[in-house]
Enzyme design. Structure first.
Site, PDB file in Angstrom:
ATOM      1  N   GLY A   1      -6.221  -4.289  16.450  1.00  0.00           N
ATOM      2  CA  GLY A   1      -5.802  -5.419  15.622  1.00  0.00           C
ATOM      3  C   GLY A   1      -6.727  -5.693  14.442  1.00  0.00           C
ATOM      4  O   GLY A   1      -6.313  -6.289  13.455  1.00  0.00           O
ATOM      5  N   GLY A   2      -7.977  -5.262  14.548  1.00  0.00           N
ATOM      6  CA  GLY A   2      -8.901  -5.416  13.412  1.00  0.00           C
ATOM      7  C   GLY A   2      -8.698  -4.249  12.485  1.00  0.00           C
ATOM      8  O   GLY A   2      -9.283  -3.202  12.664  1.00  0.00           O
ATOM      9  N   ASP A   3      -7.818  -4.419  11.507  1.00  0.00           N
ATOM     10  CA  ASP A   3      -7.371  -3.255  10.736  1.00  0.00           C
ATOM     11  C   ASP A   3      -7.332  -3.491   9.236  1.00  0.00           C
ATOM     12  O   ASP A   3      -6.711  -2.738   8.508  1.00  0.00           O
ATOM     13  CB  ASP A   3      -6.007  -2.787  11.239  1.00  0.00           C
ATOM     14  CG  ASP A   3      -4.935  -3.839  11.001  1.00  0.00           C
ATOM     15  OD1 ASP A   3      -5.286  -4.975  10.610  1.00  0.00           O
ATOM     16  OD2 ASP A   3      -3.752  -3.519  11.191  1.00  0.00           O
TER      17      ASP A   3
ATOM     18  N   VAL B   1      -7.470   1.896  12.956  1.00  0.00           N
ATOM     19  CA  VAL B   1      -6.923   1.159  11.811  1.00  0.00           C
ATOM     20  C   VAL B   1      -5.638   1.792  11.283  1.00  0.00           C
ATOM     21  O   VAL B   1      -4.949   1.208  10.446  1.00  0.00           O
ATOM     22  CB  VAL B   1      -7.949   1.052  10.648  1.00  0.00           C
ATOM     23  CG1 VAL B   1      -9.158   0.245  11.081  1.00  0.00           C
ATOM     24  CG2 VAL B   1      -8.373   2.427  10.142  1.00  0.00           C
TER      25      VAL B   1
ATOM     26  N   GLU C   1       0.814  -1.209   0.000  1.00  0.00           N
ATOM     27  CA  GLU C   1       0.000   0.000   0.000  1.00  0.00           C
ATOM     28  C   GLU C   1       0.853   1.266   0.000  1.00  0.00           C
ATOM     29  O   GLU C   1       1.923   1.301   0.610  1.00  0.00           O
ATOM     30  CB  GLU C   1      -0.889   0.038   1.247  1.00  0.00           C
ATOM     31  CG  GLU C   1      -1.924  -1.068   1.291  1.00  0.00           C
ATOM     32  CD  GLU C   1      -2.766  -1.004   2.554  1.00  0.00           C
ATOM     33  OE1 GLU C   1      -3.901  -1.482   2.509  1.00  0.00           O
ATOM     34  OE2 GLU C   1      -2.287  -0.456   3.578  1.00  0.00           O
TER      35      GLU C   1
ATOM     36  N   THR D   1       5.969  -9.405   8.926  1.00  0.00           N
ATOM     37  CA  THR D   1       4.636  -9.312   8.319  1.00  0.00           C
ATOM     38  C   THR D   1       4.450  -7.942   7.667  1.00  0.00           C
ATOM     39  O   THR D   1       3.907  -7.814   6.571  1.00  0.00           O
ATOM     40  CB  THR D   1       3.552  -9.512   9.397  1.00  0.00           C
ATOM     41  OG1 THR D   1       3.777 -10.783   9.992  1.00  0.00           O
ATOM     42  CG2 THR D   1       2.156  -9.466   8.801  1.00  0.00           C
TER      43      THR D   1
END
Lengths: 350, 350
Positions: free
Chosen positions: A235-237, A303, A66, A94
């Site tokens: 963490g939910g990103d 996020v 990105e 990662t």
């Protein structure tokens, strides 16, 4: 023949991984997190001055690369960041990142920096900054589910910026908890390793979820969240990656960075597109309320947003003179006569 | 304490301006242009394998900063490039650029390179490559209107790749023509400076327009273009910037890189959105015809496309071992245990 760049502007300061660590050592990680949170806060205060381009993602079967650009009227920045969940098993990071800051007026880059470490710092500083507005006053205890790469940075940011004194740690992999507990030893926090997620969030003021699982996971269930808690859900990103049970979101007040992005990437991807959320710049500028009652559950569905990277690069640029930890790269061709690029090359190579 | 990167992959090769010139010197500018055109041609041949993201532009009152990403299944690239027409008057480059090549499989950058000089080379190599398919067979004479930064690179690319022997030069600023003529002296071309645009295109096989004027200009009028000529129109390359009188386009066969981009940026922005054009990858793969008759006027409306930068970076990467002209930057944080980023920082700073 030595090539001499005719202009100081042809040289661009570069902060390597080693120099980023030198900057952290000189300033101290906690002071740096605090100062960085001030830069992030300043830029949230002038949110409407930013050009908010959506990030540009290039997806493959195994990951994503990105580019995250943003700009105000004077400074432009972008971050390059990859996300490859399978990397860890293969011995690679990662996520790796680097970024550039440029002068809007002439388009010249003015800073190139590693951002793998810097992103970890800005993410932690952002979380703690938001908690200043959202967490119960005088929060002292934080439960942390997910003890991976982001965990210790979060712990220290909440200690310095929010006054957290105790962190309770849980990870599905006990080795991760042990790693985090070892790293956090002797840093002025009470560290309590826990063997269940439930134990880690019992009696806490703040719950931080920062797991790396790339799927719709339920790291935190509804029964684990009592009234009055602040949930820092970072963490939910990305699309398809969430951490909170939907029911938690339904009885919480939800705060986000930039709604259009968080609807796609955040935990709220589980909710209806019209579910009300509040953008943090509104809270920070006083246009909206943060925490209003002691019973309220607040969720920061973080996020990561381009302005935070902008703030982080702006902060690092300000540390160059203060610390001297950079080198200059011969980055921009800058012939004496701007129309004579060929002549410059010819003179050097001839 | 010395920080030792545990992985070779944490280091990223960097080609500075000086090392780009060292590479050019070792290989020779003409050989480099020829080899580079082969890389560009190879990538146009596999056009459909590329992810063609539109460029991401950040506009200000005085210029633009763009990111141009593209990828195939193995390699990702992007170029950062600015365009600030007012820079020249202030002693800065109008355009500066750098680029990155990455591994799609793990997202790690594998090359960081200056691209101000490299863009000049790839633009010239692209023009000459397209002329191989579009210009009259055995073209020997090229007229060049606009003798700025791109002029000499174009002249040498057309000499090496298309067999051009004579270049006729014209610029509204006689000093630019003199600069180009001086630079091109003793490089094996007959160089004829001209005092009018008309004189510069008289009796030529190929006309190259590469002016820097940022407006709807008419550099080349209809009466100056006889049947059978190939027009290499590369200066009209952004919205509001054109070079050719509309009537020339109306009696020509028009060839472009990528239609959606050229409709906005190229000389064809003057034409109806449905005016027929042919994409060069179709010609290069044999799916469409290039020049078919001796009388035909062909126009390459070149604006520069991301795959050309991809090809150029791919070419430079292949020269690293061949020439050794690069340095390695400590660019990616790469802790031994990928989850222990904090531990790496702590160990170094502690």
């Amino acid at each position: 023949m030595m090539y001499r760049s005719p202009s100081k502007l042809a040289m661009v300061p570069f902060v390597s991984v080693e120099n980023m660590m030198n900057i952290i050592r000189d300033i101290g990680v906690e002071t740096l997190l605090l100062e960085l949170s001030h830069y992030i806060e300043e830029d949230f205060k002038r949110w409407e001055q930013f050009d908010r381009t959506p990030r540009v993602a290039s997806h493959s079967d195994v990951g994503v690369i990105e580019l995250m650009p943003t700009a105000d009227s004077e400074i432009y920045s972008f971050k390059y960041v990859n996300g490859h969940p399978k990397n860890q098993a293969e011995g690679f990071q990662t996520v790796t990142a680097f970024g550039v800051l440029s002068n809007v007026n002439n388009g010249y880059p003015v800073l190139l920096s590693e951002m793998t470490i810097l992103t970890a710092l800005r993410t932690a500083a952002t979380s703690a900054l938001m908690a200043k507005y959202l967490a119960p006053k005088s929060s002292k205890v934080m439960g942390m589910i997910g003890n991976g790469a982001q965990c210790e940075f979060q712990a220290l940011a909440f200690k310095k910026i929010c006054g957290v004194e105790t962190v309770k740690l849980y990870d599905i992999d006990p080795a991760a908890t042990e790693k985090a507990a070892t790293n956090l030893r002797d840093l002025g926090l009470n560290v309590i390793p826990c063997s269940t997620a439930k134990a880690a969030v019992e009696g806490v003021d703040i719950i931080t979820t920062c797991t790396a699982d790339k799927r719709y996971a339920t790291i935190l269930t509804d029964d684990m969240v009592p009234a009055g808690v602040h949930v820092n859900a970072i963490g939910g990103d990305c699309p398809g990656k969430t951490e909170l049970q939907k029911e938690i979101l339904q009885r919480s007040d939800i705060f986000v960075e930039y709604t259009p992005q968080t609807r796609i990437e955040g935990d709220i991807q589980q909710l209806d597109k019209n579910h009300p959320v509040t953008e943090m710049w509104q809270v920070i500028t006083g246009q909206a309320e943060g925490r209003q009652t002691a019973d309220q559950i607040t969720v920061f569905d973080g996020v990561g947003f381009a302005t935070e990277d902008f703030s982080a690069l702006r902060y690092i640029r300000a540390q160059l003179e203060r610390t001297g930890h950079y080198v200059e790269l011969d980055f921009l061709a800058d012939p004496v006569d701007t129309r004579n690029l060929f002549g410059m090359v010819q003179k050097y190579t001839g």
